[in-house]
Enzyme design. Structure first.
Site, PDB file in Angstrom:
ATOM      1  N   HIS A 127       0.819  -1.218   0.000  1.00  0.00           N
ATOM      2  CA  HIS A 127       0.000   0.000   0.000  1.00  0.00           C
ATOM      3  C   HIS A 127       0.849   1.263   0.000  1.00  0.00           C
ATOM      4  CE1 HIS A 127      -3.642  -2.455   1.710  1.00  0.00           C
ATOM      5  NE2 HIS A 127      -3.403  -2.685   0.439  1.00  0.00           N
ATOM      6  N   CYS A 166       6.701  20.319 -12.402  1.00  0.00           N
ATOM      7  CA  CYS A 166       5.504  20.817 -13.092  1.00  0.00           C
ATOM      8  C   CYS A 166       4.682  21.761 -12.231  1.00  0.00           C
ATOM      9  CB  CYS A 166       4.646  19.642 -13.571  1.00  0.00           C
ATOM     10  SG  CYS A 166       3.737  18.847 -12.234  1.00  0.00           S
ATOM     11  N   GLY A 204      -1.701  -9.380  12.453  1.00  0.00           N
ATOM     12  CA  GLY A 204      -2.226  -8.043  12.740  1.00  0.00           C
ATOM     13  C   GLY A 204      -2.951  -7.390  11.588  1.00  0.00           C
ATOM     14  N   ASN A 230      -3.525 -12.680  15.873  1.00  0.00           N
ATOM     15  CA  ASN A 230      -4.411 -11.521  16.002  1.00  0.00           C
ATOM     16  C   ASN A 230      -5.184 -11.696  17.306  1.00  0.00           C
ATOM     17  OD1 ASN A 230      -6.542  -9.531  15.562  1.00  0.00           O
ATOM     18  ND2 ASN A 230      -6.014  -9.630  13.384  1.00  0.00           N
TER      19      ASN A 230
HETATM   20  P1  OAD Z   1      -7.013  -2.755  10.321  1.00  0.00           P
HETATM   21  O1  OAD Z   1      -7.000  -1.504  11.144  1.00  0.00           O
HETATM   22  O2  OAD Z   1      -8.161  -3.032   9.420  1.00  0.00           O
HETATM   23  O3  OAD Z   1      -6.897  -4.039  11.272  1.00  0.00           O
HETATM   24  C1  OAD Z   1      -5.921  -4.141  12.259  1.00  0.00           C
HETATM   25  C2  OAD Z   1      -5.965  -5.546  12.828  1.00  0.00           C
HETATM   26  O4  OAD Z   1      -4.927  -5.619  13.802  1.00  0.00           O
HETATM   27  C3  OAD Z   1      -7.274  -5.913  13.531  1.00  0.00           C
HETATM   28  O5  OAD Z   1      -7.698  -7.195  13.064  1.00  0.00           O
HETATM   29  C4  OAD Z   1      -6.886  -5.970  15.007  1.00  0.00           C
HETATM   30  O6  OAD Z   1      -7.612  -6.969  15.724  1.00  0.00           O
HETATM   31  C5  OAD Z   1      -5.408  -6.339  14.913  1.00  0.00           C
HETATM   32  N1  OAD Z   1      -4.604  -5.931  16.062  1.00  0.00           N
HETATM   33  C6  OAD Z   1      -4.759  -4.876  16.882  1.00  0.00           C
HETATM   34  N2  OAD Z   1      -3.772  -4.824  17.798  1.00  0.00           N
HETATM   35  C7  OAD Z   1      -2.966  -5.881  17.525  1.00  0.00           C
HETATM   36  C8  OAD Z   1      -1.772  -6.387  18.118  1.00  0.00           C
HETATM   37  N3  OAD Z   1      -1.185  -5.790  19.156  1.00  0.00           N
HETATM   38  N4  OAD Z   1      -1.217  -7.496  17.593  1.00  0.00           N
HETATM   39  C9  OAD Z   1      -1.791  -8.117  16.511  1.00  0.00           C
HETATM   40  N5  OAD Z   1      -2.906  -7.691  15.926  1.00  0.00           N
HETATM   41  C10 OAD Z   1      -3.494  -6.584  16.418  1.00  0.00           C
HETATM   42  O7  OAD Z   1      -5.626  -2.757   9.570  1.00  0.00           O
HETATM   43  P2  OAD Z   1      -5.180  -3.551   8.259  1.00  0.00           P
HETATM   44  O8  OAD Z   1      -5.750  -4.934   8.237  1.00  0.00           O
HETATM   45  O9  OAD Z   1      -3.714  -3.402   8.144  1.00  0.00           O
HETATM   46  O10 OAD Z   1      -5.261   0.286   3.244  1.00  0.00           O
HETATM   47  O11 OAD Z   1      -5.866  -2.700   7.150  1.00  0.00           O
HETATM   48  C11 OAD Z   1      -5.631  -3.055   5.824  1.00  0.00           C
HETATM   49  C12 OAD Z   1      -5.725  -1.856   4.987  1.00  0.00           C
HETATM   50  O12 OAD Z   1      -6.979  -1.240   5.238  1.00  0.00           O
HETATM   51  C13 OAD Z   1      -4.730  -0.754   5.317  1.00  0.00           C
HETATM   52  O13 OAD Z   1      -3.472  -0.990   4.762  1.00  0.00           O
HETATM   53  C14 OAD Z   1      -5.406   0.411   4.682  1.00  0.00           C
HETATM   54  C15 OAD Z   1      -6.866   0.151   5.011  1.00  0.00           C
HETATM   55  O14 OAD Z   1      -7.737   0.363   4.011  1.00  0.00           O
HETATM   56  C16 OAD Z   1      -5.088   1.387   2.522  1.00  0.00           C
HETATM   57  O15 OAD Z   1      -4.904   2.472   3.024  1.00  0.00           O
HETATM   58  C17 OAD Z   1      -5.132   1.109   1.063  1.00  0.00           C
END
Ligand code: OAD
Length: 262
Positions: A127, A166, A204, A230
């Site tokens: 990303h 630009c 995560g 997770n």
């Molecule tokens: P999210 O914010 O959707 O999810 C974070 C995950 O981390 C959740 O499932 C939590 O339960 C878990 N979590 C929280 N604390 C944690 C810990 N200490 N250890 C392990 N897990 C933990 O984040 P992403 O899945 O990364 O994309 O989101 C994916 C994408 O959604 C991002 O990259 C972003 C967003 O749209 C773009 O910006 C294109």
């Protein structure tokens, strides 16, 4: 005698053996990996100054077109948070895994640089990155000034810099909703999936955003053992052979210790 470090009792022997025997491990990380560094996860990010906003509404090309100062201000605030943070035991444990297995491919959805600062040399940034902005008009890269961005003094808005070629506005170097992933990043993922991955660790991530969320399923179809770390249940639970419930900064070091005794 050295005291044995705390180990969650529920790491099955089958998983330890699979990791010890693995030739190629893919690690897919999401915002949860950086949570213990103090970086709010994507869906928890709208705190303080930003609590009235939805992340999904700021992370789009049309949001930048409509209000570039608001969007640039939000990303500069996030860059400031990242630069003030340090890698945590989860980032460091991934570096250790790479020392033990013949091959490790690290794929991250995170736009921070905490994997690199922990010592992972070439994470695939699916990303994009907060540290590689480019011109919104001509796409040429823009070099950020050194140092940590300051908290905006006049509220949330910060004027984006101008492109020196630009004169267009500079935009954050991240993938926004509605945009394609960087070609080179997706090609690297496809190649890794085709190269005998034995174990995929999904750490995560909420497994909600595609195509990133399809990577564990694809690895499973190629014969890899899928392991999820997770604290919460996700869409991946049904596909993963092992769901290790807990915080990445605790579970991953325990997993490394139990597998390789270091
Ligand atoms: P999210 O914010 O959707 O999810 C974070 C995950 O981390 C959740 O499932 C939590 O339960 C878990 N979590 C929280 N604390 C944690 C810990 N200490 N250890 C392990 N897990 C933990 O984040 P992403 O899945 O990364 O994309 O989101 C994916 C994408 O959604 C991002 O990259 C972003 C967003 O749209 C773009 O910006 C294109």
């Amino acid at each position: 005698m050295r005291p044995s470090p705390a180990m969650p009792p529920d790491i099955p022997e089958q998983l330890l053996c699979a990791l010890r025997d693995a030739r190629h491990v893919i690690v897919l990380t999401g915002a949860g990996v950086s949570a213990e560094s103090g970086i709010p996860t994507f869906r928890d990010a709208m705190a303080g100054l930003w609590e009235r906003f939805e992340a999904e509404n700021l992370a789009t090309p049309s949001a930048f077109r409509n209000d570039p100062e608001l969007v640039w201000g939000w990303y500069e605030w996030r860059r400031m948070q990242v630069m003030q943070a340090e890698p945590n035991p989860a980032h460091l444990a991934i570096v250790k895994i790479a020392l033990h297995v013949p091959r490790l491919t690290l794929i991250t959805q995170n736009v921070d640089d905490l994997h690199e600062r922990a010592g992972s040399s070439t994470p695939i940034h699916l990303h994009g990155s907060l540290f590689h902005p480019r011109c919104f008009a001509c796409a040429r890269p823009y070099t950020l000034p050194p140092g940590t961005p300051r908290e905006p003094t006049n509220g949330r808005r910060v004027a984006p810099p101008k492109c020196s070629h630009c004169g267009g506005r500079v935009r954050p170097g991240v993938v926004w909703f509605g945009e394609s992933l960087p070609d080179h990043a997706w090609r690297a993922v496809t190649k890794a999936l085709e190269q005998d991955c034995d174990v995929l660790l999904s750490i995560g991530t909420s497994s909600l955003v595609y195509p990133a969320a399809s990577i564990p399923t694809q690895a499973c179809e190629h014969g890899a053992l899928v392991v999820q770390i997770n604290p919460a249940a996700t869409e991946l639970d049904e596909i993963a052979s092992f769901n290790l419930r807990g915080r990445a900064g605790e579970v991953l070091p325990a997993l490394v210790q139990a597998t390789w005794k270091d």
